[in-house]
Design a protein around this motif. Structure first.
Motif, PDB file in Angstrom:
ATOM      1  N   PHE A  44      -3.928  14.106  10.752  1.00  0.00           N
ATOM      2  CA  PHE A  44      -2.761  13.533  10.084  1.00  0.00           C
ATOM      3  C   PHE A  44      -2.050  12.542  11.001  1.00  0.00           C
ATOM      4  CE2 PHE A  44      -2.194  17.719   7.483  1.00  0.00           C
ATOM      5  CZ  PHE A  44      -3.383  17.438   6.817  1.00  0.00           C
ATOM      6  N   PHE A  45      -1.910  12.934  12.260  1.00  0.00           N
ATOM      7  CA  PHE A  45      -1.190  12.088  13.222  1.00  0.00           C
ATOM      8  C   PHE A  45      -2.018  10.874  13.617  1.00  0.00           C
ATOM      9  CE2 PHE A  45       0.796  16.194  13.435  1.00  0.00           C
ATOM     10  CZ  PHE A  45       2.137  15.898  13.568  1.00  0.00           C
ATOM     11  N   PHE A  46      -3.348  11.021  13.688  1.00  0.00           N
ATOM     12  CA  PHE A  46      -4.205   9.863  13.948  1.00  0.00           C
ATOM     13  C   PHE A  46      -3.958   8.784  12.901  1.00  0.00           C
ATOM     14  CE2 PHE A  46      -7.100  12.565  16.580  1.00  0.00           C
ATOM     15  CZ  PHE A  46      -7.181  11.717  17.676  1.00  0.00           C
ATOM     16  N   MET A  47      -3.814   9.199  11.650  1.00  0.00           N
ATOM     17  CA  MET A  47      -3.613   8.234  10.581  1.00  0.00           C
ATOM     18  C   MET A  47      -2.195   7.680  10.565  1.00  0.00           C
ATOM     19  SD  MET A  47      -4.004   8.611   6.412  1.00  0.00           S
ATOM     20  CE  MET A  47      -2.351   9.285   6.169  1.00  0.00           C
ATOM     21  N   PHE A  48      -1.216   8.563  10.461  1.00  0.00           N
ATOM     22  CA  PHE A  48       0.161   8.104  10.269  1.00  0.00           C
ATOM     23  C   PHE A  48       0.701   7.337  11.475  1.00  0.00           C
ATOM     24  CE2 PHE A  48       0.195  11.450   6.966  1.00  0.00           C
ATOM     25  CZ  PHE A  48       0.663  10.684   5.911  1.00  0.00           C
ATOM     26  N   MET A  49       0.320   7.720  12.676  1.00  0.00           N
ATOM     27  CA  MET A  49       0.859   7.034  13.852  1.00  0.00           C
ATOM     28  C   MET A  49       0.170   5.691  14.116  1.00  0.00           C
ATOM     29  SD  MET A  49       3.202   9.043  14.238  1.00  0.00           S
ATOM     30  CE  MET A  49       4.025   8.078  15.481  1.00  0.00           C
ATOM     31  N   PHE A  50      -0.920   5.421  13.375  1.00  0.00           N
ATOM     32  CA  PHE A  50      -1.548   4.102  13.501  1.00  0.00           C
ATOM     33  C   PHE A  50      -1.032   3.130  12.451  1.00  0.00           C
ATOM     34  CE2 PHE A  50      -5.143   1.058  13.646  1.00  0.00           C
ATOM     35  CZ  PHE A  50      -5.132   0.826  15.016  1.00  0.00           C
ATOM     36  N   PHE A  51      -0.389   3.663  11.412  1.00  0.00           N
ATOM     37  CA  PHE A  51       0.175   2.792  10.383  1.00  0.00           C
ATOM     38  C   PHE A  51       1.218   1.814  10.942  1.00  0.00           C
ATOM     39  CE2 PHE A  51      -0.797   5.566   6.395  1.00  0.00           C
ATOM     40  CZ  PHE A  51      -2.094   5.100   6.425  1.00  0.00           C
ATOM     41  N   PRO A  52       2.102   2.228  11.867  1.00  0.00           N
ATOM     42  CA  PRO A  52       3.054   1.250  12.421  1.00  0.00           C
ATOM     43  C   PRO A  52       2.363   0.091  13.131  1.00  0.00           C
ATOM     44  CG  PRO A  52       3.800   3.475  12.880  1.00  0.00           C
ATOM     45  CD  PRO A  52       2.411   3.596  12.328  1.00  0.00           C
ATOM     46  N   VAL A  53       1.236   0.370  13.787  1.00  0.00           N
ATOM     47  CA  VAL A  53       0.488  -0.696  14.457  1.00  0.00           C
ATOM     48  C   VAL A  53      -0.025  -1.696  13.422  1.00  0.00           C
ATOM     49  CG1 VAL A  53      -1.516  -1.227  15.893  1.00  0.00           C
ATOM     50  CG2 VAL A  53      -0.189   0.848  16.332  1.00  0.00           C
ATOM     51  N   PHE A  69       0.824  -1.218   0.000  1.00  0.00           N
ATOM     52  CA  PHE A  69       0.000   0.000   0.000  1.00  0.00           C
ATOM     53  C   PHE A  69       0.854   1.262   0.000  1.00  0.00           C
ATOM     54  CE2 PHE A  69      -1.635   3.265   2.936  1.00  0.00           C
ATOM     55  CZ  PHE A  69      -2.762   3.700   2.248  1.00  0.00           C
ATOM     56  N   THR A  70       1.843   1.327   0.887  1.00  0.00           N
ATOM     57  CA  THR A  70       2.663   2.531   1.001  1.00  0.00           C
ATOM     58  C   THR A  70       3.653   2.680  -0.152  1.00  0.00           C
ATOM     59  OG1 THR A  70       4.201   1.318   2.454  1.00  0.00           O
ATOM     60  CG2 THR A  70       2.488   2.623   3.506  1.00  0.00           C
ATOM     61  N   ARG A  71       4.082   1.577  -0.744  1.00  0.00           N
ATOM     62  CA  ARG A  71       5.067   1.648  -1.824  1.00  0.00           C
ATOM     63  C   ARG A  71       4.465   2.111  -3.148  1.00  0.00           C
ATOM     64  NH1 ARG A  71      10.099  -0.122  -1.248  1.00  0.00           N
ATOM     65  NH2 ARG A  71      10.674  -1.277   0.638  1.00  0.00           N
ATOM     66  N   HIS A  72       3.181   1.993  -3.307  1.00  0.00           N
ATOM     67  CA  HIS A  72       2.563   2.341  -4.587  1.00  0.00           C
ATOM     68  C   HIS A  72       1.768   3.639  -4.531  1.00  0.00           C
ATOM     69  CE1 HIS A  72       3.114  -2.137  -5.154  1.00  0.00           C
ATOM     70  NE2 HIS A  72       3.724  -1.621  -6.195  1.00  0.00           N
ATOM     71  N   TRP A  73       1.782   4.319  -3.399  1.00  0.00           N
ATOM     72  CA  TRP A  73       1.092   5.606  -3.265  1.00  0.00           C
ATOM     73  C   TRP A  73       2.128   6.692  -3.000  1.00  0.00           C
ATOM     74  CZ3 TRP A  73      -3.772   7.646  -3.702  1.00  0.00           C
ATOM     75  CH2 TRP A  73      -3.991   8.900  -3.113  1.00  0.00           C
ATOM     76  N   ASN A  74       2.049   7.792  -3.736  1.00  0.00           N
ATOM     77  CA  ASN A  74       2.996   8.899  -3.567  1.00  0.00           C
ATOM     78  C   ASN A  74       4.427   8.362  -3.563  1.00  0.00           C
ATOM     79  OD1 ASN A  74       3.863  11.497  -3.251  1.00  0.00           O
ATOM     80  ND2 ASN A  74       2.892  11.832  -1.261  1.00  0.00           N
ATOM     81  N   LYS A  75       4.785   7.656  -4.615  1.00  0.00           N
ATOM     82  CA  LYS A  75       6.019   6.878  -4.684  1.00  0.00           C
ATOM     83  C   LYS A  75       7.286   7.713  -4.507  1.00  0.00           C
ATOM     84  CE  LYS A  75       6.079   3.647  -7.874  1.00  0.00           C
ATOM     85  NZ  LYS A  75       5.896   2.961  -9.172  1.00  0.00           N
ATOM     86  N   ARG A  76       7.286   8.916  -5.035  1.00  0.00           N
ATOM     87  CA  ARG A  76       8.483   9.755  -4.916  1.00  0.00           C
ATOM     88  C   ARG A  76       8.728  10.148  -3.457  1.00  0.00           C
ATOM     89  NH1 ARG A  76       8.296   7.965  -9.177  1.00  0.00           N
ATOM     90  NH2 ARG A  76       9.925   6.782  -8.170  1.00  0.00           N
ATOM     91  N   THR A  77       7.675  10.522  -2.741  1.00  0.00           N
ATOM     92  CA  THR A  77       7.819  10.864  -1.322  1.00  0.00           C
ATOM     93  C   THR A  77       8.149   9.625  -0.501  1.00  0.00           C
ATOM     94  OG1 THR A  77       6.244  12.685  -1.547  1.00  0.00           O
ATOM     95  CG2 THR A  77       6.669  11.888   0.681  1.00  0.00           C
ATOM     96  N   GLN A  78       7.531   8.501  -0.863  1.00  0.00           N
ATOM     97  CA  GLN A  78       7.801   7.249  -0.149  1.00  0.00           C
ATOM     98  C   GLN A  78       9.270   6.865  -0.273  1.00  0.00           C
ATOM     99  OE1 GLN A  78       8.600   4.072  -1.663  1.00  0.00           O
ATOM    100  NE2 GLN A  78       8.754   3.125   0.357  1.00  0.00           N
ATOM    101  N   GLY A  79       9.840   7.024  -1.472  1.00  0.00           N
ATOM    102  CA  GLY A  79      11.250   6.712  -1.672  1.00  0.00           C
ATOM    103  C   GLY A  79      12.159   7.621  -0.864  1.00  0.00           C
ATOM    104  N   TRP A  80      11.792   8.894  -0.795  1.00  0.00           N
ATOM    105  CA  TRP A  80      12.584   9.849  -0.006  1.00  0.00           C
ATOM    106  C   TRP A  80      12.551   9.483   1.478  1.00  0.00           C
ATOM    107  CZ3 TRP A  80      11.865  13.160   4.061  1.00  0.00           C
ATOM    108  CH2 TRP A  80      12.838  14.135   4.260  1.00  0.00           C
ATOM    109  N   LEU A  81      11.363   9.170   1.988  1.00  0.00           N
ATOM    110  CA  LEU A  81      11.225   8.805   3.399  1.00  0.00           C
ATOM    111  C   LEU A  81      11.989   7.521   3.719  1.00  0.00           C
ATOM    112  CD1 LEU A  81       7.432   9.572   3.965  1.00  0.00           C
ATOM    113  CD2 LEU A  81       9.349  10.689   5.125  1.00  0.00           C
TER     114      LEU A  81
END
Length: 253
Positions: free
Chosen positions: A139-148, A98-110
């Motif tokens: 934003f934080f509700f979403m992104f900080m739940f992704f590691p879980v 999911f994360t590798r195929h969305w906003n790929k340029r930003t994902q690669g940078w991160l």
């Protein structure tokens, strides 16, 4: 064009902001509201697909994005400026895909400058991603739940996959076993991934703390409780032991 038309058609009837309207919550049951939420999130994604693909097409026409030549002298392609792989994203079976195929340029940078430099810390990486997007609590509700969610999927890969899809390495589709059960499991994984992502993503679009909590409260926080229970159960389940090659040979003899 297709993405834009679908976005306009769907967004006219399915809005994420419906999730915080009291009359909407009282009018529909939780299952119907969740299905409508998934459609609303799809409509929200479609406008990004349209914008990214238009930008990609313009960049390619300007001569950008060429990936070079292979060892035998053939062109590799023009995906150097691709920012989303629509098919791969919509059929993702886990958070990694999911994360590798969305906003790929930003994902690669991160991945290069945060994930690899912080001892592969998901918490730090997604925190930086949240900060990069802005300071809305949603934003934080979403992104900080992704590691879980990612850790749950890693437990599933280590403890459940060897039982249902033995031999699958989690990356190479060619290693995925054939049969009815594996195909059902694949479809179930796609549905669960999009269901989970839709639930978490709504807070990103709603932004404020009040809106985010209202939306989550409308679902009774049931998905959050489900994820917590699933994580605890998976932690208890033992890892299936893999037979060593030597043991297999001795048994064969």
């Amino acid at each position: 064009t297709v993405c834009l038309v679908l976005h306009l058609k769907l967004a006219a009837h399915f809005q994420i902001t419906d999730q915080i309207r009291p009359e909407y919550i009282s009018a529909y049951g939780p299952v119907v509201r969740f299905v409508r939420l998934m459609v609303a999130i799809l409509a929200y994604r479609l406008k990004y697909y349209f914008a990214w693909k238009v930008a990609e097409g313009a960049s390619v026409m300007a001569g950008f994005g060429f990936e070079g030549y292979s060892a035998d002298g053939k062109e590799i392609g023009w995906k150097g400026v691709e920012n989303v792989d629509i098919y791969s994203f919509e059929t993702s079976v886990n958070m990694q895909s999911f994360t590798r195929h969305w906003n790929k340029r930003t994902q690669g940078w991160l991945e290069r400058y945060t994930y690899n430099r912080t001892n592969r810390s998901l918490l730090i990486t997604y925190f930086v991603s949240a900060i990069w997007h802005g300071l809305y609590p949603g934003f934080f509700f979403m992104f900080m739940f992704f590691p879980v969610m990612t850790n749950i999927e890693r437990l599933v890969k280590a403890k459940i996959n060897p039982i249902i899809v033995p031999g699958y390495d989690g990356f190479n589709v060619s290693t995925y076993p054939k049969g009815v059960v594996p195909q059902i499991y694949w479809a179930f994984s796609v549905i669960c991934t999009m269901w989970s992502v839709s639930y978490v993503t709504q807070t990103f679009t709603l932004g404020t703390l009040e809106n985010s909590l209202t939306a989550l409260r409308g679902h009774g926080y049931v998905p959050h409780l489900f994820f917590l229970a699933l994580y605890l159960i998976l932690e208890i389940i033992p890892v299936k032991k893999q037979r060593k090659e030597g043991d297999r040979k001795s048994k064969a003899e």
